[in-house]
Design an enzyme around this catalytic site. Structure first.
Site, PDB file in Angstrom:
ATOM      1  N   ALA A   1      13.497  -1.848  -2.890  1.00  0.00           N
ATOM      2  CA  ALA A   1      13.715  -2.719  -4.113  1.00  0.00           C
ATOM      3  C   ALA A   1      12.766  -3.300  -4.621  1.00  0.00           C
ATOM      4  O   ALA A   1      12.823  -3.387  -5.923  1.00  0.00           O
ATOM      5  CB  ALA A   1      15.013  -3.338  -3.887  1.00  0.00           C
TER       6      ALA A   1
ATOM      7  N   GLU B   1      -0.614  -3.895   6.293  1.00  0.00           N
ATOM      8  CA  GLU B   1       0.183  -3.180   5.289  1.00  0.00           C
ATOM      9  C   GLU B   1      -0.729  -2.098   4.727  1.00  0.00           C
ATOM     10  O   GLU B   1      -0.260  -0.929   4.661  1.00  0.00           O
ATOM     11  CB  GLU B   1       0.652  -4.105   4.072  1.00  0.00           C
ATOM     12  CG  GLU B   1       0.990  -3.320   3.070  1.00  0.00           C
ATOM     13  CD  GLU B   1       2.668  -3.153   2.624  1.00  0.00           C
ATOM     14  OE1 GLU B   1       3.521  -3.779   3.202  1.00  0.00           O
ATOM     15  OE2 GLU B   1       2.960  -2.058   2.059  1.00  0.00           O
TER      16      GLU B   1
ATOM     17  N   ASP C   1       2.319 -10.435  -1.747  1.00  0.00           N
ATOM     18  CA  ASP C   1       3.757 -10.291  -0.978  1.00  0.00           C
ATOM     19  C   ASP C   1       3.769 -11.150   0.322  1.00  0.00           C
ATOM     20  O   ASP C   1       4.777 -11.817   0.815  1.00  0.00           O
ATOM     21  CB  ASP C   1       4.099  -8.693  -0.876  1.00  0.00           C
ATOM     22  CG  ASP C   1       4.408  -8.064  -2.067  1.00  0.00           C
ATOM     23  OD1 ASP C   1       4.206  -8.712  -3.071  1.00  0.00           O
ATOM     24  OD2 ASP C   1       4.091  -6.936  -2.147  1.00  0.00           O
TER      25      ASP C   1
HETATM   26  C1  GLA Z   1       2.803  -4.803  -4.853  1.00  0.00           C
HETATM   27  C2  GLA Z   1       1.705  -5.158  -4.061  1.00  0.00           C
HETATM   28  C3  GLA Z   1       1.140  -6.605  -4.349  1.00  0.00           C
HETATM   29  C4  GLA Z   1       0.838  -6.879  -5.819  1.00  0.00           C
HETATM   30  C5  GLA Z   1       2.196  -5.959  -6.698  1.00  0.00           C
HETATM   31  C6  GLA Z   1       2.035  -6.073  -8.292  1.00  0.00           C
HETATM   32  O1  GLA Z   1       3.854  -5.638  -4.490  1.00  0.00           O
HETATM   33  O2  GLA Z   1       1.856  -5.444  -2.748  1.00  0.00           O
HETATM   34  O3  GLA Z   1      -0.062  -6.992  -3.849  1.00  0.00           O
HETATM   35  O4  GLA Z   1      -0.227  -6.135  -6.575  1.00  0.00           O
HETATM   36  O5  GLA Z   1       2.588  -4.887  -6.107  1.00  0.00           O
HETATM   37  O6  GLA Z   1       1.705  -7.474  -8.713  1.00  0.00           O
END
Ligand code: GLA
Length: 321
Positions: A88, A121, A133
């Site tokens: 999501a 990741e 994140d």
């Molecule tokens: C994903 C990446 C983040 C960021 C966002 C966009 O969630 O994991 O590091 O770059 O996209 O803001």
């Protein structure tokens, strides 16, 4: 001999504003949310993985494997449950990595936890993601959004006003982040920075000097988005929800037109949310290409009918136990 079982929990996140800025050293303003993932680990002779949650991130063992490799962890039995909707754009993979790292014995500062999980990741997904994140999941603070400067990696908590509500709604379209589009955007930003220097210091005049129209548009998004993050943080601190909402909607337009990471489904959803009674503004959140939108509303505002949506609260970050 009794084996020590460890358990850890990490939240997902919603990014209020500041998308596709983290990997250019820019500003982001996510908050950890009150949905997340629990990982249990019991050391043993071999690795085994179980989950009772249909919704766990597809290929989730890869993320745990990558964290285990990063930490040089001993094998064991891993079990995962989650309350996060998957795919999501609420960072279910970051929640999984951060919870797994703590369950596997990581013991150190939130920033190092986030950096090691970011590496995991990248290894597991092949996507050159930024730090947002994992840092939001690691460093969340109850009741506060996190203003993160991705150049010096400082985290400044910003209170979410009590009379505001953050609503996340799903576009109905699964994200296709693993495609090449994210890496392409990152390369475009690097091309811009090679012409005008770090985008986190660039001005609108610097951006105007870029000759290639696509690269110029990407840079215009990043430079204007950094300013919107600053203005949004100031609007939250001033309890100016109408101004904060306008900045959200302006961010969406920039992500749609200059950064080209929106979709018809997201544009439609943002339109519905931004104009609903009691709502101040809305935008796609996270990487885009599907997934969720985030909206700022007055407390108790009715969610427009027919949407899959969640009222989320700013929550504390990952913890063991
Ligand atoms: C994903 C990446 C983040 C960021 C966002 C966009 O969630 O994991 O590091 O770059 O996209 O803001």
């Amino acid at each position: 001999m009794t084996r020590a079982t460890t358990r850890a929990y990490a939240p997902g996140r919603v990014n209020l504003i500041g998308d596709h800025t983290d990997y250019t050293g820019g500003l982001v303003l996510p908050m950890a949310i009150d949905m997340g993932t629990t990982v249990t680990y019991e050391p043993g002779p071999t690795w085994s993985f179980t989950t009772d949650a249909a919704g766990v991130e597809p290929g989730w063992e890869r993320y745990v494997d990558a964290v285990a490799a990063e930490l040089h962890a001993e094998p064991g039995a891993i079990a995962v449950t989650t309350t996060l909707p998957v795919g999501a754009g609420l960072s279910s993979s970051a929640a999984l990595e951060v919870a797994a790292a703590l369950a596997l014995g990581f013991d150190g500062p939130a920033l190092e936890l986030a950096q090691r999980c970011q590496r995991a990741e990248q290894a597991a997904s092949g996507v050159p993601c930024g730090i947002m994140d994992q840092l939001a999941a690691a460093a969340g603070v109850e009741g506060q959004a996190l203003l993160i400067d991705c150049t010096d990696l400082t985290v400044t908590p910003i209170p979410v006003p009590d009379d505001a509500e953050v609503i996340v709604a799903h576009s109905g379209q699964a994200r296709a982040l693993a495609g090449s589009a994210y890496a392409e955007r990152r390369r475009d930003c690097e091309a811009a920075a090679s012409q005008i220097g770090p985008l986190s210091d660039a001005t609108a005049d610097d951006v105007a000097r870029i000759t290639d129209p696509r690269i110029r548009a990407r840079a215009r998004h990043v430079v204007s988005e950094n300013q919107r993050v600053r203005d949004f943080a100031a609007a939250l601190q001033a309890h100016d929800l109408p101004m904060a909402g306008q900045l959200l909607t302006a961010s969406h337009v920039s992500l749609r037109d200059d950064f080209e990471v929106s979709t018809d489904a997201l544009n439609h959803l943002v339109g519905k949310l931004a104009f609903a009674a009691g709502f101040h503004g809305a935008r796609l959140t996270g990487a885009g290409f599907g997934g969720c939108a985030v909206a700022l509303a007055d407390k108790g505002a009715a969610i427009p009918p027919g949407l899959t949506a969640w009222r989320v609260r700013a929550s504390s970050g990952a913890r063991r136990g």
